[in-house]
Design a protein around this motif. Structure first.
Motif, PDB file in Angstrom:
ATOM      1  N   ARG A  76       0.829  -1.212   0.000  1.00 15.42           N
ATOM      2  CA  ARG A  76       0.000   0.000   0.000  1.00 15.42           C
ATOM      3  C   ARG A  76       0.859   1.256   0.000  1.00 15.42           C
ATOM      4  O   ARG A  76       0.623   2.174  -0.800  1.00 15.42           O
ATOM      5  CB  ARG A  76      -0.911  -0.009   1.229  1.00 15.42           C
ATOM      6  CG  ARG A  76      -2.032  -1.024   1.159  1.00 15.42           C
ATOM      7  CD  ARG A  76      -2.950  -0.905   2.370  1.00 15.42           C
ATOM      8  NE  ARG A  76      -4.024  -1.887   2.336  1.00 15.42           N
ATOM      9  CZ  ARG A  76      -4.961  -1.997   3.264  1.00 15.42           C
ATOM     10  NH1 ARG A  76      -4.945  -1.190   4.327  1.00 15.42           N
ATOM     11  NH2 ARG A  76      -5.906  -2.909   3.162  1.00 15.42           N
ATOM     12  N   TYR A  77       1.850   1.320   0.875  1.00 18.28           N
ATOM     13  CA  TYR A  77       2.699   2.507   0.942  1.00 18.28           C
ATOM     14  C   TYR A  77       3.496   2.669  -0.359  1.00 18.28           C
ATOM     15  O   TYR A  77       3.681   3.782  -0.860  1.00 18.28           O
ATOM     16  CB  TYR A  77       3.639   2.421   2.142  1.00 18.28           C
ATOM     17  CG  TYR A  77       2.931   2.451   3.468  1.00 18.28           C
ATOM     18  CD1 TYR A  77       1.829   3.289   3.659  1.00 18.28           C
ATOM     19  CD2 TYR A  77       3.340   1.658   4.532  1.00 18.28           C
ATOM     20  CE1 TYR A  77       1.168   3.316   4.871  1.00 18.28           C
ATOM     21  CE2 TYR A  77       2.674   1.690   5.756  1.00 18.28           C
ATOM     22  CZ  TYR A  77       1.587   2.520   5.912  1.00 18.28           C
ATOM     23  OH  TYR A  77       0.927   2.557   7.112  1.00 18.28           O
ATOM     24  N   PHE A  78       3.969   1.559  -0.889  1.00 23.42           N
ATOM     25  CA  PHE A  78       4.700   1.601  -2.151  1.00 23.42           C
ATOM     26  C   PHE A  78       3.802   2.113  -3.265  1.00 23.42           C
ATOM     27  O   PHE A  78       4.207   2.941  -4.098  1.00 23.42           O
ATOM     28  CB  PHE A  78       5.219   0.202  -2.484  1.00 23.42           C
ATOM     29  CG  PHE A  78       6.422   0.200  -3.378  1.00 23.42           C
ATOM     30  CD1 PHE A  78       7.623   0.717  -2.943  1.00 23.42           C
ATOM     31  CD2 PHE A  78       6.354  -0.322  -4.664  1.00 23.42           C
ATOM     32  CE1 PHE A  78       8.739   0.704  -3.752  1.00 23.42           C
ATOM     33  CE2 PHE A  78       7.455  -0.335  -5.475  1.00 23.42           C
ATOM     34  CZ  PHE A  78       8.659   0.180  -5.030  1.00 23.42           C
ATOM     35  N   GLY A  79       2.568   1.623  -3.291  1.00 23.53           N
ATOM     36  CA  GLY A  79       1.617   2.090  -4.300  1.00 23.53           C
ATOM     37  C   GLY A  79       1.253   3.547  -4.123  1.00 23.53           C
ATOM     38  O   GLY A  79       1.096   4.284  -5.103  1.00 23.53           O
ATOM     39  N   PHE A  80       1.121   3.999  -2.868  1.00 20.87           N
ATOM     40  CA  PHE A  80       0.797   5.398  -2.611  1.00 20.87           C
ATOM     41  C   PHE A  80       1.906   6.320  -3.127  1.00 20.87           C
ATOM     42  O   PHE A  80       1.624   7.420  -3.624  1.00 20.87           O
ATOM     43  CB  PHE A  80       0.584   5.617  -1.108  1.00 20.87           C
ATOM     44  CG  PHE A  80      -0.712   5.078  -0.594  1.00 20.87           C
ATOM     45  CD1 PHE A  80      -1.804   4.945  -1.434  1.00 20.87           C
ATOM     46  CD2 PHE A  80      -0.842   4.695   0.733  1.00 20.87           C
ATOM     47  CE1 PHE A  80      -3.006   4.440  -0.972  1.00 20.87           C
ATOM     48  CE2 PHE A  80      -2.034   4.185   1.207  1.00 20.87           C
ATOM     49  CZ  PHE A  80      -3.125   4.060   0.358  1.00 20.87           C
ATOM     50  N   ILE A  81       3.150   5.885  -3.002  1.00 19.89           N
ATOM     51  CA  ILE A  81       4.270   6.709  -3.471  1.00 19.89           C
ATOM     52  C   ILE A  81       4.176   6.928  -4.972  1.00 19.89           C
ATOM     53  O   ILE A  81       4.244   8.059  -5.470  1.00 19.89           O
ATOM     54  CB  ILE A  81       5.613   6.055  -3.095  1.00 19.89           C
ATOM     55  CG1 ILE A  81       5.823   6.093  -1.580  1.00 19.89           C
ATOM     56  CG2 ILE A  81       6.772   6.766  -3.796  1.00 19.89           C
ATOM     57  CD1 ILE A  81       7.053   5.339  -1.103  1.00 19.89           C
ATOM     58  N   PHE A  82       4.005   5.842  -5.721  1.00 19.46           N
ATOM     59  CA  PHE A  82       3.931   5.960  -7.175  1.00 19.46           C
ATOM     60  C   PHE A  82       2.636   6.639  -7.618  1.00 19.46           C
ATOM     61  O   PHE A  82       2.631   7.384  -8.595  1.00 19.46           O
ATOM     62  CB  PHE A  82       4.065   4.583  -7.819  1.00 19.46           C
ATOM     63  CG  PHE A  82       5.476   4.084  -7.855  1.00 19.46           C
ATOM     64  CD1 PHE A  82       6.328   4.428  -8.891  1.00 19.46           C
ATOM     65  CD2 PHE A  82       5.973   3.291  -6.840  1.00 19.46           C
ATOM     66  CE1 PHE A  82       7.636   3.991  -8.929  1.00 19.46           C
ATOM     67  CE2 PHE A  82       7.289   2.840  -6.858  1.00 19.46           C
ATOM     68  CZ  PHE A  82       8.117   3.188  -7.914  1.00 19.46           C
ATOM     69  N   LEU A  83       1.552   6.380  -6.905  1.00 19.07           N
ATOM     70  CA  LEU A  83       0.297   7.052  -7.220  1.00 19.07           C
ATOM     71  C   LEU A  83       0.420   8.552  -6.966  1.00 19.07           C
ATOM     72  O   LEU A  83      -0.077   9.373  -7.757  1.00 19.07           O
ATOM     73  CB  LEU A  83      -0.829   6.462  -6.373  1.00 19.07           C
ATOM     74  CG  LEU A  83      -2.245   6.975  -6.653  1.00 19.07           C
ATOM     75  CD1 LEU A  83      -2.654   6.633  -8.077  1.00 19.07           C
ATOM     76  CD2 LEU A  83      -3.237   6.371  -5.668  1.00 19.07           C
ATOM     77  N   GLY A  84       1.110   8.919  -5.876  1.00 24.90           N
ATOM     78  CA  GLY A  84       1.331  10.334  -5.605  1.00 24.90           C
ATOM     79  C   GLY A  84       2.196  10.996  -6.656  1.00 24.90           C
ATOM     80  O   GLY A  84       1.918  12.132  -7.085  1.00 24.90           O
ATOM     81  N   LEU A  85       3.252  10.310  -7.093  1.00 18.66           N
ATOM     82  CA  LEU A  85       4.094  10.849  -8.166  1.00 18.66           C
ATOM     83  C   LEU A  85       3.297  11.037  -9.444  1.00 18.66           C
ATOM     84  O   LEU A  85       3.425  12.059 -10.129  1.00 18.66           O
ATOM     85  CB  LEU A  85       5.279   9.911  -8.414  1.00 18.66           C
ATOM     86  CG  LEU A  85       6.366   9.880  -7.337  1.00 18.66           C
ATOM     87  CD1 LEU A  85       7.406   8.824  -7.676  1.00 18.66           C
ATOM     88  CD2 LEU A  85       7.033  11.246  -7.203  1.00 18.66           C
ATOM     89  N   PHE A  86       2.473  10.067  -9.772  1.00 18.24           N
ATOM     90  CA  PHE A  86       1.645  10.157 -10.980  1.00 18.24           C
ATOM     91  C   PHE A  86       0.713  11.364 -10.919  1.00 18.24           C
ATOM     92  O   PHE A  86       0.522  12.067 -11.913  1.00 18.24           O
ATOM     93  CB  PHE A  86       0.838   8.866 -11.140  1.00 18.24           C
ATOM     94  CG  PHE A  86      -0.243   8.936 -12.180  1.00 18.24           C
ATOM     95  CD1 PHE A  86       0.073   8.853 -13.529  1.00 18.24           C
ATOM     96  CD2 PHE A  86      -1.574   9.085 -11.815  1.00 18.24           C
ATOM     97  CE1 PHE A  86      -0.918   8.926 -14.497  1.00 18.24           C
ATOM     98  CE2 PHE A  86      -2.578   9.160 -12.770  1.00 18.24           C
ATOM     99  CZ  PHE A  86      -2.247   9.075 -14.110  1.00 18.24           C
TER     100      PHE A  86
END
Length: 477
Positions: A47-57
């Motif tokens: 989840r945290y890993f996905g949030f990082i990339f989702l935030g960058l996107f």
């Protein structure tokens, strides 16, 4: 002819055969999968890993650099802005090198740790989990969603379903607007779209990508991973016996079956039981609906949800964790996992070499490009002064993002006359065309074709001298 060729039975045998009951039908990949929520270290990391990339996107297209959008792939102007870097069609080889490095990085990671890209970084997985989270918040837990779908339509069911789909559409629309915002100025895009003043093609692409997001993450989900994505089909080529994958420890888990919690772990072997209590939680939390106890399957995306679910059960039963874990075939067979092996080293070597070539191309890339086009109407002409004149068009491409002043000069021709501007100013990211003529006395020309060079140079604000020397021909006779 009395000798017989020994035959080895290679009939595949699964650890756990479905019994044909309703449970097997419920978990079949041909039916809808109701994913159960799970908590644990791997789930939190994902989840945290996905949030990082989702935030960058979501954030990158809104950033500004030097008064313009920092990341903008402007297809109309045929230029890509990446903060201080501007790429043009002439820099297409750089894009090819980036794709090659990314491909071999994917091969390297897959050979080492299986399909962790699919489980932790793939956009399809990330958006699917977002849509599943919305589904859980609007319709309830796994059992509540199953019961809701079996109910006849009433006011409560209609409200929950409508709220879920409205939320899906909102997320899909924001995703599409953000994605299209990488290819057109995003601030104007949002304003124009919601005021119904955006162009036809912009609106079409936003609706298209919104529909794709809504369909893929909301409805197709695991079908994209198991039937459409080609990566699931050719991943086995990169696997070997030392690849780390999500695996079920057969020797420790079998014979499976329910049992009271009061039986000590040390007495399980005497009763003919393994550690697996056959709770099926590993199946219920799997986003692709497989039973990892049946062995490695191409549908597995290495998300580790079954590991967290199984470890939670083992903790409650006071059993050692790790019945389902990241492991290799070699380790499961009693051996040791070899980290350094020829295939992995080969992928790493090619990736490093291509990355070096990519970095070298970036460092050697010039911020100035010059093209010379000869006048096609006539090879040469004679002026009223008796001079031989050739006409050219210089195209000066300023690849930087700052305005630059360029000096133009010629060498290779004695006593020439330069007709045209020798000092021009070109805006950042602009292609400037300037017609020039070069004239000289015929007595200075000993050959019908004389090679000359145009020099275009500038000095940046940092004091760096940028110069391009471009050859062309001066024709006579």
């Amino acid at each position: 002819m009395s000798e017989r060729i020994p035959v080895k039975d290679v009939t595949p045998v699964k650890v756990h055969q479905p019994d044909g009951s309703d449970q097997s039908i419920r978990y079949s990949s041909s039916n809808r999968i109701y994913v159960r929520s799970v908590s644990g270290p791997l789930e939190s990391f994902r989840r945290y890993f996905g949030f990082i990339f989702l935030g960058l996107f979501a954030v990158l297209p809104w950033l500004s650099y030097n008064g313009q959008q920092a990341v903008l792939f402007d297809l109309n102007e045929q230029r890509f802005n990446l903060f201080a870097l501007t790429l043009w069609p002439q820099d297409l080889t750089l894009l090819a090198y980036i794709f090659i490095v990314a491909a071999f990085a994917l091969f390297f990671v897959t050979t080492f740790a299986g399909r962790v890209w699919c489980g932790f970084m793939c956009p399809q997985t990330t958006w699917t989990y977002i849509f599943v989270w919305i589904e859980q918040k609007t319709e309830g837990s796994r059992h509540q969603r199953m019961a809701l779908d079996q109910r006849s339509l009433d006011a409560d069911k209609f409200f929950r379903k409508a709220l879920k789909h409205v939320a899906w559409v909102v997320v899909a629309l924001l995703t599409a607007l953000t994605f299209v915002g990488y290819f057109t100025p995003i601030s104007a895009l949002f304003v124009n779209f919601f005021t119904f003043s955006s162009g036809f093609w912009t609106t079409t692409w936003v609706i298209f990508f919104a529909a794709c997001t809504y369909g893929n993450a909301g409805w197709m989900r695991e079908i994209m991973c198991t039937h459409i994505c080609p990566y699931a089909r050719f991943q086995s080529v990169m696997f070997d016996k030392d690849t780390l994958t999500v695996a079920y420890d057969v020797n420790r888990g079998e014979r499976r079956g329910p049992r009271p919690r009061k039986i000590p772990h040390s007495e399980l072997a005497d009763k003919g039981l393994g550690d697996c209590i056959d709770c099926n939680l590993c199946v219920q939390v799997c986003p692709t609906g497989i039973d990892i106890r049946n062995g490695l399957q191409y549908e597995c995306i290495n998300c580790g949800a079954c590991i967290d679910a199984c470890n939670g059960v083992m903790e409650k039963m006071n059993y050692p964790k790790g019945l389902i874990r990241f492991s290799s075939e070699a380790q499961m067979q009693g051996g040791e996992t070899k980290i350094l092996r020829p295939k992995l080293i080969g992928y790493a070597f090619v990736m490093v070499v291509m990355l070096g070539i990519l970095i070298a191309n970036f460092l050697l890339r010039s911020a100035l490009e010059v093209d010379i086009i000869r006048d096609r109407n006539s090879l040469y002409r004679e002026t009223n002064d008796g001079l031989i004149e050739n006409v050219y068009t210089l195209k000066i491409l300023n690849k930087s993002q700052q305005r630059q002043q360029y000096e133009i000069a010629v060498d290779g021709l004695p006593d020439y006359r330069f007709i045209g501007e020798q000092t021009v100013t070109v805006n950042g990211g602009e292609i400037f065309s300037i017609p020039v003529s070069i004239a000289t006395d015929a007595y200075n020309l000993t050959d019908p074709v004389t090679e000359i060079h145009f020099h275009v140079s500038t000095q940046t604000a940092d004091g760096e001298l940028i110069s391009v020397r471009e050859p062309t021909n001066f024709l006579y006779r």
